[in-house]
Design a protein around this motif. Structure first.
Motif, short mmCIF file in Angstrom:
data_model
loop_
_atom_site.label_atom_id
_atom_site.label_comp_id
_atom_site.label_asym_id
_atom_site.label_seq_id
_atom_site.Cartn_x
_atom_site.Cartn_y
_atom_site.Cartn_z
N PRO A 219 79.05 57.79 9.13
CA PRO A 219 79.21 57.27 10.50
C PRO A 219 80.35 56.26 10.62
O PRO A 219 81.05 56.23 11.65
CB PRO A 219 77.86 56.61 10.78
N ASN A 220 80.58 55.44 9.59
CA ASN A 220 81.69 54.48 9.63
C ASN A 220 83.04 55.20 9.69
O ASN A 220 83.96 54.77 10.38
CB ASN A 220 81.68 53.58 8.39
N PHE A 221 83.13 56.31 8.95
CA PHE A 221 84.36 57.11 8.92
C PHE A 221 84.63 57.68 10.31
O PHE A 221 85.75 57.62 10.83
CB PHE A 221 84.22 58.22 7.88
N LYS A 222 83.57 58.22 10.93
CA LYS A 222 83.73 58.81 12.26
C LYS A 222 84.08 57.74 13.29
O LYS A 222 84.93 57.95 14.16
CB LYS A 222 82.45 59.54 12.65
N ARG A 223 83.44 56.58 13.18
CA ARG A 223 83.75 55.50 14.13
C ARG A 223 85.20 55.06 14.02
O ARG A 223 85.86 54.76 15.02
CB ARG A 223 82.82 54.31 13.90
N LEU A 292 89.38 58.31 -1.21
CA LEU A 292 88.92 59.15 -0.11
C LEU A 292 87.41 59.28 -0.12
O LEU A 292 86.76 59.20 0.93
CB LEU A 292 89.58 60.53 -0.20
N ARG A 293 86.82 59.45 -1.31
CA ARG A 293 85.37 59.57 -1.39
C ARG A 293 84.69 58.28 -0.92
O ARG A 293 83.66 58.32 -0.24
CB ARG A 293 84.94 59.88 -2.83
N ARG A 294 85.27 57.13 -1.30
CA ARG A 294 84.68 55.85 -0.86
C ARG A 294 84.61 55.76 0.65
O ARG A 294 83.65 55.22 1.20
CB ARG A 294 85.51 54.68 -1.41
N ALA A 295 85.61 56.29 1.32
CA ALA A 295 85.64 56.22 2.78
C ALA A 295 84.74 57.27 3.42
O ALA A 295 83.91 56.96 4.27
CB ALA A 295 87.07 56.37 3.28
N VAL A 296 84.90 58.54 3.00
CA VAL A 296 84.18 59.65 3.64
C VAL A 296 82.68 59.61 3.35
O VAL A 296 81.86 59.75 4.26
CB VAL A 296 84.75 61.01 3.18
N ILE A 297 82.32 59.42 2.08
CA ILE A 297 80.91 59.52 1.68
C ILE A 297 80.22 58.16 1.71
O ILE A 297 79.11 58.03 2.24
CB ILE A 297 80.80 60.12 0.27
N ASP A 298 80.87 57.13 1.15
CA ASP A 298 80.22 55.82 1.07
C ASP A 298 80.40 54.99 2.34
O ASP A 298 79.69 54.00 2.54
CB ASP A 298 80.76 55.03 -0.13
N GLY A 299 81.37 55.33 3.16
CA GLY A 299 81.57 54.61 4.41
C GLY A 299 82.39 53.35 4.30
O GLY A 299 82.45 52.55 5.24
N ASP A 300 83.08 53.15 3.16
CA ASP A 300 83.93 51.97 2.99
C ASP A 300 85.29 52.27 3.61
O ASP A 300 86.23 52.66 2.93
CB ASP A 300 84.07 51.62 1.51
#
Length: 341
Positions: A219-223, A292-300
């Motif tokens: 959700p953070n990535f989408k926001r 990229l994984r930190r952002a997409v999956i973990d939301g960082d």
């Protein structure tokens, strides 16, 4: 609009070649985005009448095997698999695609290694990226079945030339030879109609689909996408000429500064003889995969890599993928009708 048969006759005619080649209703490919283009988004894209593509990225052979099987369980429509040419297990990954009867393989990351095109063409159609006209012609001579020409407005790894310039330079030269799909900075149907009129067989979009309801992105990535404007999607900077870092377009955040620091760290290791050139370049690639994984999956989304194209400003809400496709097609039809009038 629920099917291509219900579309404007001119749009149907313009998309016919690409749709037939892909085996779908709409000649719209979903760009393969690591961690985002997995079974759920891919199946949703194909079920909506477009063409989903699994992003293999750095997957192991076993992971890709499971991902293809899981995608097939969610859709009976055609979809493709994107393979990176520099993957150390490329031959085994190709064999997995053959095992599952994948109909289209998209090769990215440089010239296909010797024998790879021949291996894929025994069971599937091959689609390759062509950043220049000379390379496009070379790939066509090598036997590829279709090409994607992607401009620097795209998200992720990018080249130096804009989509509109590539389309003008390449479509008149190669558009009749093989199906050509245009990518980079496309966020509305009017642009799709324009490239189809120029001779493209279809288009590829990635950023526009990240905020689909079916996307597993955090959700953070989408926001971050929904809040961003085109100017927020910037290209990374190469610090050391010895490290041929392919620019990456992503949203501005602290992660970009961390990448700059990472390049300096790797360059220093090179100076001190701590790493060889190949290992230094590999460290850079591994950085991107992890960020990229930190952002997409973990939301960082502050310290990870929020890869996005400049069309991100046209992503304004989370919505079902089928509705995104319907809107794009309605916009394309309106554009064609205006031109006809």
């Amino acid at each position: 609009m629920t099917s291509l048969a219900a579309a404007h006759p001119r749009l149907r005619a313009r998309m016919a070649r690409g749709a037939q080649f892909l085996g779908c209703d709409y000649a719209i490919m979903a760009g393969a985005m690591s961690w985002v283009s997995e079974r759920n988004l891919v199946a949703a894209m194909s079920n909506a009448g477009g063409f989903g593509v699994i992003a293999c990225g750095a997957m192991t052979v076993e992971l890709l095997d499971r991902e293809i099987a899981a995608t097939k369980a969610l859709t009976g429509r055609p979809f493709g698999v994107n393979l990176i040419t520099m993957h150390p297990d490329l031959t085994a990954l190709i064999a997995i695609c053959a095992k599952h009867g994948v109909g289209h393989v998209v090769l990215a990351g440089g010239l296909p290694p010797k024998g790879s095109l021949e291996a894929i063409r025994t069971f599937a159609k091959v689609i390759c990226f062509a950043p220049t006209l000379a390379l496009a012609k070379k790939l066509i001579r090598s036997g590829v079945d279709a090409l994607v020409i992607e401009g620097m407005e795209a998200g992720g790894h990018i080249g130096p030339v804009s989509t509109s310039v590539l389309a003008q330079e390449m479509l008149p030269e190669i558009g009749e030879t093989v199906p050509v799909f245009v990518a980079g900075g496309i966020g509305r149907g009017e642009a799709i109609a324009g490239y189809l009129d120029m001779g493209a067989a279809g288009v590829q979009l990635g950023t526009r689909f990240v905020c689909a309801t079916e996307s597993i992105a955090h959700p953070n990535f989408k926001r971050a996408f929904i809040r961003a404007s085109a100017r927020d999607a910037v290209a990374s900077v190469q610090i050391d000429p010895r490290l041929p870092v392919i620019p990456v377009r992503a949203l501005k955040n602290a992660g970009g500064e961390l990448f700059t620091a990472k390049q300096r760290e790797v360059a220093q290791s090179l100076d001190e003889g701590g790493v060889a050139m190949a290992e230094a370049q590999l460290q850079i690639e591994h950085y991107w995969a992890g960020a990229l994984r930190r952002a997409v999956i973990d939301g960082d989304v502050e310290h990870g890599s929020v890869m996005a194209g400049q069309s991100v400003g046209m992503v304004t809400k989370e919505e079902p993928l089928a509705e995104i496709i319907a809107q794009l097609m309605a916009e394309a039809v309106t554009a064609l009708e205006r031109r006809a009038a």
